[in-house]
Design a protein around this motif. Structure first.
Motif, PDB file in Angstrom:
ATOM      1  N   GLU A 136       2.873 -13.960   6.971  1.00 57.99           N
ATOM      2  CA  GLU A 136       3.422 -12.572   8.646  1.00 57.99           C
ATOM      3  C   GLU A 136       4.150 -11.550   7.091  1.00 57.99           C
ATOM      4  OE1 GLU A 136       6.453 -14.422  10.741  1.00 57.99           O
ATOM      5  OE2 GLU A 136       6.925 -16.444   9.257  1.00 57.99           O
ATOM      6  N   GLY A 137       4.636 -10.598   8.324  1.00 57.43           N
ATOM      7  CA  GLY A 137       5.529  -9.473   8.016  1.00 57.43           C
ATOM      8  C   GLY A 137       6.040  -8.697   8.907  1.00 57.43           C
ATOM      9  N   ASP A 138       7.161  -7.377   8.480  1.00 59.21           N
ATOM     10  CA  ASP A 138       7.080  -6.692   9.979  1.00 59.21           C
ATOM     11  C   ASP A 138       7.850  -5.550   9.257  1.00 59.21           C
ATOM     12  OD1 ASP A 138      10.131  -7.378   9.434  1.00 59.21           O
ATOM     13  OD2 ASP A 138       9.353  -8.971  10.462  1.00 59.21           O
ATOM     14  N   ARG A 139       8.296  -4.423   9.958  1.00 64.08           N
ATOM     15  CA  ARG A 139       8.931  -3.581   9.159  1.00 64.08           C
ATOM     16  C   ARG A 139       9.279  -2.237  10.855  1.00 64.08           C
ATOM     17  NH1 ARG A 139       3.406  -0.714   7.285  1.00 64.08           N
ATOM     18  NH2 ARG A 139       4.208  -0.984   4.942  1.00 64.08           N
ATOM     19  N   ASP A 140      10.161  -2.009  10.660  1.00 59.82           N
ATOM     20  CA  ASP A 140      10.568  -0.243  11.858  1.00 59.82           C
ATOM     21  C   ASP A 140      10.417   0.874  10.613  1.00 59.82           C
ATOM     22  OD1 ASP A 140      11.539  -2.609  12.628  1.00 59.82           O
ATOM     23  OD2 ASP A 140      13.782  -2.392  12.302  1.00 59.82           O
ATOM     24  N   VAL A 141       9.779   1.841  11.353  1.00 61.76           N
ATOM     25  CA  VAL A 141       9.576   2.795  10.592  1.00 61.76           C
ATOM     26  C   VAL A 141       9.788   4.054  11.038  1.00 61.76           C
ATOM     27  CG1 VAL A 141       7.194   5.363  10.121  1.00 61.76           C
ATOM     28  CG2 VAL A 141       7.104   1.973  10.092  1.00 61.76           C
ATOM     29  N   PHE A 180       9.589  -0.022   1.782  1.00 65.27           N
ATOM     30  CA  PHE A 180       9.538   0.934   1.074  1.00 65.27           C
ATOM     31  C   PHE A 180      10.155   1.697   1.130  1.00 65.27           C
ATOM     32  CE2 PHE A 180       5.223  -1.349   1.556  1.00 65.27           C
ATOM     33  CZ  PHE A 180       5.110  -2.228   0.736  1.00 65.27           C
ATOM     34  N   GLY A 181      10.874   2.279   1.823  1.00 63.00           N
ATOM     35  CA  GLY A 181      12.559   2.879   1.829  1.00 63.00           C
ATOM     36  C   GLY A 181      12.089   4.710   2.542  1.00 63.00           C
ATOM     37  N   SER A 182      12.570   5.167   1.739  1.00 64.80           N
ATOM     38  CA  SER A 182      12.248   6.739   2.455  1.00 64.80           C
ATOM     39  C   SER A 182      11.694   8.059   1.522  1.00 64.80           C
ATOM     40  CB  SER A 182      13.439   7.008   3.313  1.00 64.80           C
ATOM     41  OG  SER A 182      14.255   7.614   1.732  1.00 64.80           O
ATOM     42  N   THR A 183      11.388   8.481   2.143  1.00 61.56           N
ATOM     43  CA  THR A 183      10.507   9.655   1.199  1.00 61.56           C
ATOM     44  C   THR A 183      10.371  11.236   1.885  1.00 61.56           C
ATOM     45  OG1 THR A 183       8.340  10.391   0.625  1.00 61.56           O
ATOM     46  CG2 THR A 183       8.138   9.720   2.023  1.00 61.56           C
ATOM     47  N   GLN A 185      -2.979  -4.995   4.829  1.00 63.94           N
ATOM     48  CA  GLN A 185      -3.335  -5.155   3.314  1.00 63.94           C
ATOM     49  C   GLN A 185      -1.488  -5.875   2.389  1.00 63.94           C
ATOM     50  OE1 GLN A 185      -2.934  -0.468   2.703  1.00 63.94           O
ATOM     51  NE2 GLN A 185      -5.035  -0.313   3.251  1.00 63.94           N
ATOM     52  N   LEU A 186      -0.928  -5.946   3.096  1.00 66.39           N
ATOM     53  CA  LEU A 186       0.150  -7.192   2.540  1.00 66.39           C
ATOM     54  C   LEU A 186       0.133  -7.876   2.148  1.00 66.39           C
ATOM     55  CD1 LEU A 186       2.764  -3.970   3.213  1.00 66.39           C
ATOM     56  CD2 LEU A 186       1.888  -4.838   0.882  1.00 66.39           C
ATOM     57  N   TYR A 187      -0.216  -8.546   4.090  1.00 68.12           N
ATOM     58  CA  TYR A 187      -0.434 -10.026   4.188  1.00 68.12           C
ATOM     59  C   TYR A 187      -1.091 -10.333   4.704  1.00 68.12           C
ATOM     60  CZ  TYR A 187       4.948  -7.882   3.799  1.00 68.12           C
ATOM     61  OH  TYR A 187       5.912  -7.701   3.089  1.00 68.12           O
ATOM     62  N   SER A 188      -2.442  -9.836   4.681  1.00 68.74           N
ATOM     63  CA  SER A 188      -3.787 -10.880   4.990  1.00 68.74           C
ATOM     64  C   SER A 188      -3.520 -11.873   4.120  1.00 68.74           C
ATOM     65  CB  SER A 188      -4.487 -10.187   5.642  1.00 68.74           C
ATOM     66  OG  SER A 188      -5.064  -9.841   4.319  1.00 68.74           O
ATOM     67  N   PRO A 189      -4.219 -13.185   4.329  1.00 66.17           N
ATOM     68  CA  PRO A 189      -4.101 -14.555   3.726  1.00 66.17           C
ATOM     69  C   PRO A 189      -5.108 -14.133   2.803  1.00 66.17           C
ATOM     70  CG  PRO A 189      -4.992 -15.028   5.769  1.00 66.17           C
ATOM     71  CD  PRO A 189      -4.994 -13.716   5.788  1.00 66.17           C
ATOM     72  N   GLN A 205     -13.063 -12.290  -3.336  1.00 65.48           N
ATOM     73  CA  GLN A 205     -12.126 -12.409  -2.844  1.00 65.48           C
ATOM     74  C   GLN A 205     -11.426 -11.706  -1.910  1.00 65.48           C
ATOM     75  OE1 GLN A 205      -8.987 -13.391  -5.306  1.00 65.48           O
ATOM     76  NE2 GLN A 205      -8.109 -15.210  -4.531  1.00 65.48           N
ATOM     77  N   ASN A 206     -11.255 -11.846  -1.124  1.00 66.61           N
ATOM     78  CA  ASN A 206     -10.571 -10.319   0.721  1.00 66.61           C
ATOM     79  C   ASN A 206      -9.181 -10.843   0.445  1.00 66.61           C
ATOM     80  OD1 ASN A 206     -12.995  -8.972   0.398  1.00 66.61           O
ATOM     81  ND2 ASN A 206     -13.598 -10.465   1.552  1.00 66.61           N
ATOM     82  N   GLY A 207      -7.965  -9.957   0.109  1.00 66.87           N
ATOM     83  CA  GLY A 207      -6.498 -10.875   1.177  1.00 66.87           C
ATOM     84  C   GLY A 207      -5.886  -9.436   1.046  1.00 66.87           C
ATOM     85  N   GLY A 208      -4.957 -10.185   1.432  1.00 64.13           N
ATOM     86  CA  GLY A 208      -3.835  -9.019   0.558  1.00 64.13           C
ATOM     87  C   GLY A 208      -3.302  -8.950   0.563  1.00 64.13           C
ATOM     88  N   ASN A 209      -2.142  -7.917  -0.910  1.00 64.17           N
ATOM     89  CA  ASN A 209      -1.701  -8.490  -1.537  1.00 64.17           C
ATOM     90  C   ASN A 209      -0.238  -7.578  -1.663  1.00 64.17           C
ATOM     91  OD1 ASN A 209      -0.657  -7.798  -4.535  1.00 64.17           O
ATOM     92  ND2 ASN A 209      -2.950  -6.955  -4.872  1.00 64.17           N
ATOM     93  N   THR A 210       0.668  -8.522  -1.977  1.00 68.38           N
ATOM     94  CA  THR A 210       2.409  -7.694  -1.939  1.00 68.38           C
ATOM     95  C   THR A 210       2.640  -7.464  -2.758  1.00 68.38           C
ATOM     96  OG1 THR A 210       3.692  -9.379  -2.752  1.00 68.38           O
ATOM     97  CG2 THR A 210       3.247 -10.383  -0.199  1.00 68.38           C
ATOM     98  N   ALA A 211       1.787  -6.635  -3.682  1.00 64.45           N
ATOM     99  CA  ALA A 211       2.051  -5.797  -4.826  1.00 64.45           C
ATOM    100  C   ALA A 211       2.026  -4.692  -4.953  1.00 64.45           C
ATOM    101  CB  ALA A 211       1.874  -6.872  -6.200  1.00 64.45           C
ATOM    102  N   LEU A 212       1.135  -4.628  -3.491  1.00 63.52           N
ATOM    103  CA  LEU A 212       0.912  -2.933  -2.790  1.00 63.52           C
ATOM    104  C   LEU A 212       2.318  -2.068  -3.217  1.00 63.52           C
ATOM    105  CD1 LEU A 212      -2.370  -3.518  -1.098  1.00 63.52           C
ATOM    106  CD2 LEU A 212      -2.379  -3.187  -3.174  1.00 63.52           C
ATOM    107  N   GLN A 213       2.402  -0.382  -3.724  1.00 65.11           N
ATOM    108  CA  GLN A 213       2.564   0.211  -3.442  1.00 65.11           C
ATOM    109  C   GLN A 213       2.657   1.700  -3.165  1.00 65.11           C
ATOM    110  OE1 GLN A 213       5.789   0.416  -4.988  1.00 65.11           O
ATOM    111  NE2 GLN A 213       5.296  -2.153  -5.324  1.00 65.11           N
ATOM    112  N   PRO A 214       3.781   2.736  -2.125  1.00 69.98           N
ATOM    113  CA  PRO A 214       2.619   3.624  -1.650  1.00 69.98           C
ATOM    114  C   PRO A 214       1.761   4.268  -2.210  1.00 69.98           C
ATOM    115  CG  PRO A 214       5.387   3.418  -1.222  1.00 69.98           C
ATOM    116  CD  PRO A 214       4.652   1.971  -2.659  1.00 69.98           C
TER     117      PRO A 214
END
Length: 159
Positions: free
Chosen positions: A39-44, A73-76, A108-112, A150-159
């Motif tokens: 699981e994951g969540d965010r406010d944008v 991920f911070g701001s831009t 993309q981040l958290y799918s199993p 192999q498919n699934g999320g990757n928590t190391a992805l960056q913007p």
């Protein structure tokens, strides 16, 4: 002169709950042995303003800026500069310079992670071109194959 103003706020949440017992019975799902909950969540939040300036009857310049803030991920801040020139009625030339930002989706981040086989079959492009075994090829090794993927999320992805 014209002005456009925009604002956005959203909350995103993803919960992927795998029934490990059931997934283990269906090995083709590729989810056996995976984590039961991902699981994951965010406010944008975002804000933008854009200005367009008619310099001459056939020339317009524009400037815009957008600010995005992702809780994970911070701001831009990203600018945009535009120019439009219409030398004759049936011809318009435009140019722009801008930067952009996109954060990975929660999926993309958290799918199993799942390991399964490709849906399609493939042939070795040298030993089984077009499905026809070449001299020296081993058809069971070189033709009509499915591969593990192999498919699934990757928590190391960056913007």
């Amino acid at each position: 002169m014209s002005v456009a103003v925009a604002a956005e706020y959203r909350e995103e949440e993803m919960i992927y709950n795998t029934n490990v017992t059931l997934a283990s019975q269906a090995s083709s799902s590729g989810l056996a042995g995976g984590a039961s909950v991902r699981e994951g969540d965010r406010d944008v939040s975002a804000a933008a303003v854009e200005l367009a300036f008619p310099v001459l009857k056939n020339v317009e310049l524009g400037v815009a800026v957008r600010y995005d803030n992702y809780s994970d991920f911070g701001s831009t801040t990203n600018p945009k500069f535009t120019a439009r020139y219409t030398p004759v009625q049936n011809l318009m030339l435009r140019a722009s310079y801008n930067t952009g930002f996109v954060a990975p989706t929660l999926e993309q981040l958290y799918s199993p992670l799942e390991t399964t086989f490709t849906g399609n079959v493939y042939d070795d492009p040298v030993l089984c071109l077009g499905g026809v075994p070449a001299p020296g090829a081993v058809p069971s090794r070189d033709c009509n194959l499915q591969f593990q993927q192999q498919n699934g999320g990757n928590t190391a992805l960056q913007p």
